[in-house]
Design a protein around this motif. Structure first.
Motif, short mmCIF file in Angstrom:
data_model
loop_
_atom_site.label_atom_id
_atom_site.label_comp_id
_atom_site.label_asym_id
_atom_site.label_seq_id
_atom_site.Cartn_x
_atom_site.Cartn_y
_atom_site.Cartn_z
N GLU A 46 0.85 -1.18 -0.01
CA GLU A 46 -0.05 0.12 -0.10
C GLU A 46 0.92 1.18 -0.20
N THR A 47 1.98 1.28 0.47
CA THR A 47 2.88 2.41 0.74
C THR A 47 3.53 2.67 -0.74
N THR A 48 3.22 4.03 -1.11
CA THR A 48 4.10 4.48 -2.31
C THR A 48 5.46 4.85 -2.04
N LEU A 49 6.31 4.21 -2.83
CA LEU A 49 7.64 4.42 -2.59
C LEU A 49 8.22 5.82 -3.47
N GLY A 50 9.09 6.37 -2.98
CA GLY A 50 9.73 7.54 -3.64
C GLY A 50 10.51 6.96 -4.79
N PRO A 51 10.78 8.09 -5.64
CA PRO A 51 11.73 7.47 -6.82
C PRO A 51 12.99 7.14 -6.54
N GLN A 52 13.59 6.17 -7.00
CA GLN A 52 14.81 5.67 -6.49
C GLN A 52 16.02 5.70 -7.63
N LEU A 53 17.22 5.67 -7.31
CA LEU A 53 18.31 5.26 -8.40
C LEU A 53 18.42 3.60 -7.98
N SER A 78 19.14 29.81 3.69
CA SER A 78 18.84 28.88 4.60
C SER A 78 18.27 27.61 4.41
N ILE A 79 18.03 26.70 5.38
CA ILE A 79 17.40 25.44 4.86
C ILE A 79 16.23 25.63 4.20
N GLU A 80 15.52 26.52 4.69
CA GLU A 80 13.98 26.68 4.05
C GLU A 80 14.28 27.32 2.62
N ASP A 81 15.19 28.04 2.38
CA ASP A 81 15.32 28.35 0.97
C ASP A 81 15.54 26.92 0.12
N LEU A 82 16.57 26.32 0.60
CA LEU A 82 17.06 25.05 0.17
C LEU A 82 15.78 24.10 -0.27
N ARG A 83 14.92 24.22 0.76
CA ARG A 83 13.56 23.40 0.52
C ARG A 83 12.83 23.77 -0.64
N GLN A 84 12.61 25.30 -0.88
CA GLN A 84 12.40 25.81 -1.66
C GLN A 84 12.57 25.42 -3.37
N LEU A 85 14.12 25.32 -3.43
CA LEU A 85 14.57 24.73 -4.60
C LEU A 85 14.35 23.32 -4.85
N ILE A 86 14.64 22.50 -3.66
CA ILE A 86 14.40 21.24 -3.89
C ILE A 86 12.82 20.87 -4.16
N TYR A 87 12.07 21.48 -3.69
CA TYR A 87 10.36 21.37 -4.08
C TYR A 87 10.00 22.17 -5.67
N ALA A 88 10.81 23.02 -5.90
CA ALA A 88 10.59 23.49 -7.19
C ALA A 88 11.03 22.43 -8.22
N ILE A 89 12.26 21.94 -7.86
CA ILE A 89 12.56 20.57 -8.93
C ILE A 89 11.90 19.42 -8.82
N LYS A 90 11.47 19.22 -7.64
CA LYS A 90 10.47 17.98 -7.59
C LYS A 90 9.19 18.38 -8.52
N GLU A 91 8.70 19.61 -8.52
CA GLU A 91 7.58 19.96 -9.12
C GLU A 91 7.83 19.76 -10.54
N THR A 145 9.92 18.06 -11.92
CA THR A 145 10.31 16.80 -12.65
C THR A 145 8.91 16.01 -12.11
N ARG A 146 7.82 16.49 -11.54
CA ARG A 146 6.44 15.74 -11.30
C ARG A 146 6.88 14.64 -10.28
N TYR A 147 7.73 14.85 -9.40
CA TYR A 147 8.10 14.17 -8.34
C TYR A 147 8.32 12.48 -8.88
N ARG A 148 9.04 12.49 -10.17
CA ARG A 148 9.41 11.25 -10.57
C ARG A 148 10.86 10.93 -10.45
N LYS A 149 11.69 12.12 -9.98
CA LYS A 149 13.20 11.95 -9.99
C LYS A 149 13.44 12.17 -8.34
N PRO A 150 14.35 11.34 -7.82
CA PRO A 150 15.09 11.81 -6.65
C PRO A 150 15.67 13.36 -6.88
N VAL A 151 15.76 13.92 -5.88
CA VAL A 151 16.30 15.23 -5.91
C VAL A 151 17.33 15.31 -4.57
#
Ligand SMILES: Cc1cc2nc3c(=O)[nH]c(=O)nc-3n(C[C@H](O)[C@H](O)[C@H](O)COP(=O)(O)OP(=O)(O)OC[C@H]3O[C@@H](n4cnc5c(N)ncnc54)[C@H](O)[C@@H]3O)c2cc1C
Lengths: 146, 430, 503
Positions: C158-165, C288-301, C303-309
């Motif tokens: 049932e658990t959805t796994l995140g994208p993996q290398l 800041s870590i918060e800024d980093l989080r923004q970039l990470i999620y910008a990239i996840k968006e 790439t549609r959450y299909r790639k590990p970031v």
């Protein structure tokens, strides 16, 4: 037949093909002796052409429609029936240079003593021609060709 | 009629040999009959001067190995002269009165040396032409028998020069008599001719230009001197006429086969009459650069035409890409090569030249319309073939023309696509 | 003014009895150390030009050339070493920052060499990897805390796994940009990663059009210069790595001089031809870590959450806290680059003196993430001079998921670690854009050599694991019980979290 394929984009212009061709066609087959004793007596069958950063090592292409065979007036230039290589029988060559006149690749030379033509003999007695075997960058490779 | 061969070849020299291999590329078994007036196994004609000069042995004269006819499955009738071709009957007649039939006929009879009719005394002993093995033997025998020490060679062309070479080897004092202003005028330009003449003079060869023989003087039926049109008389024990060859067309004269200078052929080496082909010195085929039909009496041409004829006779589809005049001659020790048009024909031609008189090196390239149409190399002939290839290809060289003349010019300077094709070795013919 | 204070680093010796004057050395030295004298028909060598790359010696057909360090000795002085004196000569002569290439060469401790591995004896059987399966398959990405199933008799995940290398060998090629290395080198890395089933990393230089075909096995990097980054680029790779820092030069940016920005590189980096490619020291949008989080999620968006970031950081003080922050910011993996990490160009002072050893950084980060219960949220990749399979095994036992290799990969392609990458005249055709030199690296050969290297390391890793009685790399990960220290103080053992040999 097997043909030496030139990947000119990988030729580094080092000239090791020429060196080993000279050694191969020397009396002793030993590199230092070949150069010290016979350097002036051997014209390598492979020669590197250079222009700016580009270069490639060129030896007789052993062409399918070898114009040198057609132009050879003694019959010295012939195709080896077994290997398909174009060879010059130096016992029959008289140095008329008709082959040099027609070779579109410029891959036939006057021999060191100027009496007979000199060209790549495809190292027919070797598994792999020495220029190919000693090319450090696989710019020369032996490939089977229909 | 004694027999009817699928293929009948008249001639036993380059064109004939090439035709046999051309036929055998396509038809391994069809019966081939080859007829030759000369009794010898196929030999290399240009080597006759080397034979006289003692530079090759009789064994080395063979153009193909001793078992060649057998291996090629050829029925060779050597020492048999053909006197007539009857295209309507598909037969030929031999001098012995025999008749041979054919399905396809190749005429490769080569050329007949010219002896000028207006020169008196040419029937004296010691007057020769020099185009066959037997000529070489006869000259050799004559020199030995009469202790000849001096000779006159009439004609300063290719064969003349080659004759001179042989005579130099034999230590015979030689004078060349040439009607034109320079030697080798047909293939060389003036500069190259002068270099050649100078080199010959250094070897003690006299060259008389703008003159020719008027009369051969003889004593006791043997030649003793040649009298020139300029009044001079040159004492000599031997005279060789080397003023050219005419296509040996006699056997087809009076038939429907079209003759101009030579036997006229199309690009498939077909004559005007069905099933009859011609190749080599006897043929008049399209020239590459000007596109007109010409007789070009050179070896590579004869080979190529013979090959094309052979393939087509056997049902193949080969085409002659056009003849190109070219020669490679060594003047004493100076190698020379000339190809195509060596003097500009008019103002629309350009030339590039590099000359070092002392080193006897000279390079010249003649261009027309951005293409190379001819070249001369003296002394340094390495890679001349690359230029020949460019002439054949008709490649536009405008973008790199300045490099052509440089000494270290090579394939690498040529357009990638062209050089890739050459390098591939799979075929360079246009 | 003559540079009389600048002395040669090497002496090139030519054995006159063996030299055949073939000029191969002359043609191969881009530094023009060898020269053929036409008049004397003899090759002469100017040792001051030699960088010790061995190209000439390697290709010399008669082994006539030998190269040794210049023996000119200063009066012995432990403090004022020859290097220190020479550096001053050079700087006082030329001014400016001392530049260098490759990783830190200083005699600082290499802790891998002070850790030893375990093996089974009597009480637990070892495994023969030639006879029994030995799993090296490694997944890098965020793993769930627990798995949930439904369906009773036939359970359904049932658990959805995140994208993996997915790595067939726990070794990847570290970030080396096209620009710092040649196209042929980039191609070889990409092709080898594909053949072996691991990943190459674009570095901060974008991805050349012709290499997109290999991008399924490439990690695309986003660095402070954002070179070559667009949405297609982000989506072309298997994962995205945000580069914050690099072990060889933590805290500073990069500079690819305009001369190296050829038409091809300009297209790949998406900057005008001939302009300097300047990577700022920080990302100007991350403070800041918060800024980093923004970039990470910008990239996840994007790439549609299909790639590990993931995030790449240099090993510095407080690395554990920084790594923890990265994971909490949403990184699917954290790459840590130690102080021996390589570079194409870095100021010598920075390279040799900034950062901390990767061994400590790794141990600290792994411990910290475990303590915080977030170790499963991100993969841990370590970099910074992995020289052999044993280094890799030790790193995995210490807690890493996989290693990045940079220098080792370059060495496989022919690099002789001469440290002159920054000159752009790499005689081996690797760290150069000079068309005369780049053709020296035939990508077919380089690919083959890289594949051979990874495959042989894989075999060695399997053999070591078998000896330990372990048949899956998963069981080795973070299993510090398989490590013992030698030559280490209590504090060092403590930070590494391992016991002393004999304990
Ligand atoms: C001394 C000399 C040097 C030369 N040097 C060169 C050179 O360096 N380079 C170059 O390119 N060319 C050279 N040539 C020219 C070259 O030899 C000719 O182009 C070539 O031989 C032509 O070949 P072919 O087959 O057309 O005819 P040919 O070689 O002339 O052969 C004709 C054949 O036909 C036979 N034949 C003729 N008539 C009859 C008949 N009625 N019945 C039966 N058989 C007959 C002859 O016996 C002979 O076998 C030289 C020629 C000579 C004479």
């Amino acid at each position: 037949m097997k043909r030496i394929i030139i990947h000119e984009e990988y030729c580094i212009g080092c000239g090791l093909c020429e060196v080993h061709c000279i050694v191969k066609h020397s009396r002793t087959g030993k590199i230092i002796r070949a150069f010290k004793e016979e350097r002036d007596q051997i014209v390598p069958g492979v020669q590197v052409e250079r222009d700016g950063y580009e270069s490639f090592a060129l030896q007789c292409r052993h062409c399918d429609d070898a114009v040198c065979i057609e132009a050879c007036m003694t019959g010295a230039m012939h195709r080896d029936p077994e290997t398909g290589a174009v060879l010059c029988d130096t016992d029959r060559c008289v140095g008329c240079w008709m082959c040099i006149m027609v070779c579109p690749a410029g891959a036939i030379q006057q021999g060191a003593d100027g009496t007979v033509a000199s060209k790549c003999d495809a190292c027919t007695d070797e598994e792999i021609p020495v220029c190919v075997a000693n090319c450090p960058n696989e710019a020369l490779v032996l490939e089977d060709e229909e | 009629m004694k027999s009817k061969s699928k293929y009948l070849i008249i001639g036993n020299s380059v064109a004939a040999v090439a035709a046999v291999s051309g036929i055998r590329q396509i038809d391994e078994s069809g019966e081939i009959t080859l007829v030759s007036r000369e009794p010898h196994h196929t030999y290399s004609r240009p080597l006759i001067t080397y034979l006289l000069g003692g530079k090759v042995t009789e064994e080395q004269m063979a153009y193909r190995p001793a078992d060649w006819y057998e291996k090629s499955n050829v029925n060779a009738l050597l020492g048999t002269e053909i006197t007539r071709v009857n295209p309507d009957e598909h037969t030929v007649e031999t001098a012995d009165g025999e008749t041979l039939g054919y399905e396809k006929l190749l005429i490769a009879t080569g050329g007949t040396p010219i002896v000028p009719g207006n020169v008196a005394g040419t029937d004296a002993a010691g007057v020769f032409t020099f185009t066959t093995w037997d000529d070489a033997k006869a000259i050799e025998a004559y020199i030995a028998e009469h202790g000849v020490e001096s000779a006159v060679v009439v004609g300063g062309g290719l064969i003349g020069l080659k004759s001179v070479e042989a005579l130099i080897e034999l230590g015979i004092q030689t004078t060349v008599v040439e009607l034109a202003e320079t030697m080798l005028s047909a293939s060389f330009d003036r500069t190259a001719s002068e270099l050649a003449q100078r080199r010959l003079a250094e070897e003690g060869v006299q060259v008389r230009t703008s003159t020719t023989t008027e009369e051969i003087l003889a004593q006791e039926g043997r030649v003793v001197a040649a009298k020139l049109t300029d009044g001079e008389t040159i004492p000599c024990g031997l005279v060789i006429f080397a003023i050219g060859v005419l296509p040996a067309t006699e056997i087809v004269e009076g038939t429907d086969i079209e003759i101009d200078r030579g036997i006229v052929v199309d690009d498939r080496m077909r004559t005007s009459v069905e099933d009859v082909y011609a190749a080599g010195d006897v043929a008049q085929a399209r020239e590459l650069i000007c596109g007109e039909k010409r007789c070009i009496a050179i070896f590579p041409n004869a080979f190529r035409q013979g090959d094309v004829a052979g393939r087509n006779m056997a049902g193949g589809d080969a085409s002659f890409e056009g003849g190109l005049v070219m020669n490679s001659v060594t003047v004493v020790d100076v190698p020379t090569i000339s190809v195509g048009v060596t003097e500009p024909l008019d103002d629309s031609y350009e030339t590039m030249v590099q000359l070092d008189e002392d080193a006897y090196t000279y390079r010249k390239i003649v261009l027309h319309d951005g293409r190379i149409v001819g070249a001369v190399f003296v002394g340094d002939i390495e890679r001349a073939g690359i230029i020949t290839g460019l002439i054949r290809e008709g490649l536009d060289v405008s973008n790199f023309r300045d490099m052509l003349i440089s000494r270290d010019f090579g394939l690498i300077q040529l357009p990638t696509e062209y050089r890739r094709r050459v390098i591939s070795g799979t075929g360079t013919r246009a | 003014m003559p540079n009389w204070l600048i002395e040669p680093d090497f002496v090139v010796e030519r054995d006159p009895d063996r030299c055949i004057q073939c000029e191969v050395c002359v043609r191969q030295c881009a530094n023009e150390a060898h020269e053929f004298d036409e008049e004397l028909q003899e090759v002469f060598t100017d040792s001051t030009r030699c960088v010790g790359c061995h190209r000439c010696a390697s290709l010399c057909p008669t082994d006539a050339i030998s190269i040794r360090p210049a023996e000119l000795e200063f009066r012995p002085n432990e403090n004022w070493s020859a290097q220190a004196i020479r550096n001053i000569y050079k700087q006082s002569e030329q001014g400016g920052v001392l530049l260098t290439g490759m990783g830190n060469p200083e005699p600082l401790p290499i802790y891998w060499d002070r850790m030893l591995l375990n093996a089974s004896q009597v009480t637990n059987p070892s495994i023969d990897p030639l006879r029994e399966p030995m799993e090296l398959l490694t997944h890098i990405g965020s793993k769930p805390q627990r798995l949930e199933f439904s369906g009773g008799e036939t359970p359904q995940l049932e658990t959805t796994l995140g994208p993996q290398l997915e790595l067939h060998v726990p070794v990847m090629f570290s970030a080396m940009s096209y620009g710092s290395i040649s196209y042929n080198a980039s191609e070889a890395l990409a092709r080898a990663a594909n053949e072996v089933g691991t990943y190459a990393n674009t570095g901060e230089g974008g991805l050349h059009e012709d290499l997109r075909q290999y991008a399924g096995r490439m990690i695309v990097q986003v660095a402070s210069g954002r070179f070559g980054v667009d949405v297609d680029y982000l989506n072309s790779g298997a994962a995205v790595e945000i580069k914050i820092g690099q072990g060889a030069k933590p805290g500073i940016g990069g500079h690819l001089p305009g001369e190296k920005v050829s038409a091809d590189i300009s297209a790949t980096r998406m900057i005008p031809e001939g302009t300097d490619a300047l990577s700022p020291a920080p990302h100007h949008d991350i403070y800041s870590i918060e800024d980093l989080r923004q970039l990470i999620y910008a990239i996840k968006e994007a790439t549609r959450y299909r790639k590990p970031v993931g995030v790449k950081i240099a090993a510095v003080h407080h690395v554990a806290a920084i790594a923890s922050g990265c994971v909490r910011a949403g990184a699917d993996f954290v790459a840590i680059d130690g102080y021996r990490g390589g570079t194409g160009a870095a100021p010598t002072m920075i390279r040799n003196n900034v950062g901390i050893p990767i061994e400590f950084a790794l141990a600290a980060v792994d411990s910290r993430l475990r303590e915080e219960g977030i170790r499963q949220d991100a993969g841990l990749i370590v970099a910074g001079s992995f020289r052999c399979a044993a280094d890799v095994v030790k790193a995995i036992a210490l807690g890493a998921d996989a290693c990045y290799i940079g220098t080792a990969a370059l060495v496989a392609m022919g690099c002789h670690v001469c440290q002159k990458c920054y000159t752009g005249r790499c005689n081996w055709g690797i760290a150069t854009q000079d068309p005369y030199l780049t053709r020296r690296l035939n990508p077919n050969i380089a690919t083959r050599r890289l594949v051979n290297l990874l495959e042989s390391w894989a075999h060695e890793i399997q053999e070591i694991m078998g000896g330990m009685g372990i048949n899956a790399i998963e069981s080795l990960r973070g299993n510090r019980d398989h490590l013992r220290g030698v030559n280490l103080t209590d504090r060092e053992l403590n930070v590494l979290g391992i016991q002393m040999a004999g304990e």
